[in-house]
Scaffold this motif. Structure first.
Motif, mmCIF file in Angstrom:
data_model
loop_
_atom_site.group_PDB
_atom_site.id
_atom_site.type_symbol
_atom_site.label_atom_id
_atom_site.label_comp_id
_atom_site.label_asym_id
_atom_site.label_seq_id
_atom_site.Cartn_x
_atom_site.Cartn_y
_atom_site.Cartn_z
ATOM 1 N N LYS A 133 -0.189 2.779 0.514
ATOM 2 C CA LYS A 133 0.838 3.775 0.038
ATOM 3 C C LYS A 133 1.275 4.681 1.291
ATOM 4 O O LYS A 133 2.430 5.114 1.311
ATOM 5 C CB LYS A 133 0.202 4.919 -0.694
ATOM 6 C CG LYS A 133 -0.247 4.384 -2.013
ATOM 7 C CD LYS A 133 -1.236 5.438 -2.797
ATOM 8 C CE LYS A 133 -1.432 4.881 -4.329
ATOM 9 N NZ LYS A 133 -2.469 5.741 -5.030
ATOM 10 N N ALA A 134 0.538 4.396 2.366
ATOM 11 C CA ALA A 134 1.130 5.081 3.647
ATOM 12 C C ALA A 134 2.242 4.612 4.423
ATOM 13 O O ALA A 134 2.907 5.135 4.917
ATOM 14 C CB ALA A 134 -0.159 5.410 4.777
ATOM 15 N N LEU A 135 2.063 3.113 4.222
ATOM 16 C CA LEU A 135 3.000 2.264 5.005
ATOM 17 C C LEU A 135 3.831 1.542 4.161
ATOM 18 O O LEU A 135 3.755 0.513 3.437
ATOM 19 C CB LEU A 135 2.425 1.195 5.851
ATOM 20 C CG LEU A 135 1.225 1.849 6.904
ATOM 21 C CD1 LEU A 135 0.683 0.808 7.578
ATOM 22 C CD2 LEU A 135 2.083 2.578 8.068
ATOM 23 N N PRO A 136 5.314 1.989 4.115
ATOM 24 C CA PRO A 136 6.311 1.513 3.215
ATOM 25 C C PRO A 136 6.679 -0.020 3.601
ATOM 26 O O PRO A 136 6.604 -0.148 4.939
ATOM 27 C CB PRO A 136 7.409 2.644 3.222
ATOM 28 C CG PRO A 136 7.258 3.244 4.643
ATOM 29 C CD PRO A 136 5.804 3.237 4.793
ATOM 30 N N ALA A 137 6.816 -0.948 2.551
ATOM 31 C CA ALA A 137 6.924 -2.245 3.158
ATOM 32 C C ALA A 137 8.348 -2.567 3.936
ATOM 33 O O ALA A 137 8.488 -3.488 4.582
ATOM 34 C CB ALA A 137 6.729 -3.210 1.869
ATOM 35 N N ASN A 138 9.363 -1.834 3.819
ATOM 36 C CA ASN A 138 10.595 -1.964 4.209
ATOM 37 C C ASN A 138 11.389 -0.599 4.484
ATOM 38 O O ASN A 138 12.280 -0.148 4.042
ATOM 39 C CB ASN A 138 11.607 -2.650 2.694
ATOM 40 C CG ASN A 138 11.178 -3.952 2.417
ATOM 41 O OD1 ASN A 138 10.992 -4.788 3.451
ATOM 42 N ND2 ASN A 138 10.586 -4.272 1.366
#
Length: 322
Positions: free
Chosen positions: A6-11
């Protein structure tokens, strides 16, 4: 793991990645660091943020470093991994050894050995000329060593040299305009480069670190003198074909217009024909203009101004006093 994803967006876009790296407190990164610690059986202990570079850096117990790189410039993390495999303890000065790497939601992390010493940037301006000469000579010898390393023909860091140089030429003017270089100087770049006989191919592949400056060099004080103890940050490293592309950076950020330091660097490297000094100066100036990610206003701030800087010839004589 849910918290990490949730903290690190994939794109993320570029601005979003910069915001995540720059604006979040250390607590933000703890779930990811804990995951890395457990997955790779790292020692127990506390993480300390290292405020350097464009990525998230953390040290664990003064033993290991973790670099966390967003998807936007994941090549920098991969370069650390690939460089570690290529160099493999072949050098006289310590370089990071990659212990593990992986991805979480497209964010690359690299676990590396923590190297000895303090940042050269913390002491460089305070050093006497004799100390600077010693360090510059040691660096020149290291670069010669680096450029002599045997490399497998199929190594993953080798760039298509013709395409690489073409891209540098295409990016040159837009980059200097974005960085706010004086408009009159920008207007002179293409005519200046057109006058030069540009020799960017030395005829052999070599490992090029690209960023050998005080912020990426570590030193230790022994017997009353500082000595280079480690070389950091291989995120921009390539296997390419230009010695000057490597020598340019320490010439700008360590020699800083000091003729004695320039001479010491070139003599300790000893792989260049320096007979035609004016041609060498213009080659260096041309490569400085084309060098990727170069912020020329920052470059000029590192070299004391000793005369007018109305054109690139004047600037070259101050940057490269051969």
């Amino acid at each position: 793991m849910d918290l990490i994803f949730k903290a690190l967006p994939a794109n993320p876009d570029y601005e979003q990645s910069c915001s995540i790296l720059d604006d979040n407190p250390d607590e933000f990164w703890q779930p990811l660091l804990g995951f890395i610690q457990e997955k790779h059986a790292l020692p127990q202990g506390s993480w300390q943020r290292i405020l350097a570079g464009g990525n998230a850096l953390f040290a664990l117990n003064d033993e290991v470093i973790v670099k966390i790189v967003p998807p936007n410039w994941a090549y920098q993390g991969q370069a650390e991994v690939d460089a570690s495999a290529l160099l493999a303890k072949q050098l006289s000065i310590a370089v990071p050894q990659v212990l593990a790497s992986g991805t979480v939601n497209n964010w690359l992390y690299v676990v590396m050995t923590k190297l000895p010493g303090i940042s050269l940037a913390d002491v460089w301006e305070k050093l006497e000329q004799s100390d600077k000469l010693l360090l510059v000579k040691q660096l020149g010898q290291f670069i010669r060593e680096l450029h002599h390393l045997p490399l497998p023909a199929d190594n993953t860091m080798k760039v298509n040299w013709a395409d690489y140089i073409d891209k540098l030429k295409q990016d040159c003017l837009p980059r200097h305009q974005r960085k706010g270089v004086n408009e009159k100087l920008v207007a002179q770049i293409e005519p200046y480069l057109a006058q030069q006989v540009l020799a960017f191919d030395d005829g052999a592949d070599m490992f090029i670190h690209m960023d050998l400056h005080p912020w990426n060099l570590m030193v230790e004080r022994k017997d009353g003198q500082y000595r280079l103890s480690a070389v950091l940050d291989f995120g921009d490293a390539i296997v390419g074909r230009s010695r000057l592309l490597e020598l340019l950076t320490p010439m700008l950020f360590m020699c800083q217009g000091n003729a004695a330091l320039v001479q010491a660097l070139l003599e300790s490297y000893s792989l260049l024909d320096c007979a035609d000094k004016e041609r060498l100066r213009q080659q260096l100036m041309a490569i400085a203009l084309l060098r990727p990610a170069c912020d020329f206003n920052f470059v000029l701030s590192q070299v004391p101004q000793t005369g007018e800087r109305d054109n690139w010839q004047q600037i070259s004589e101050q940057l490269f006093p051969l």
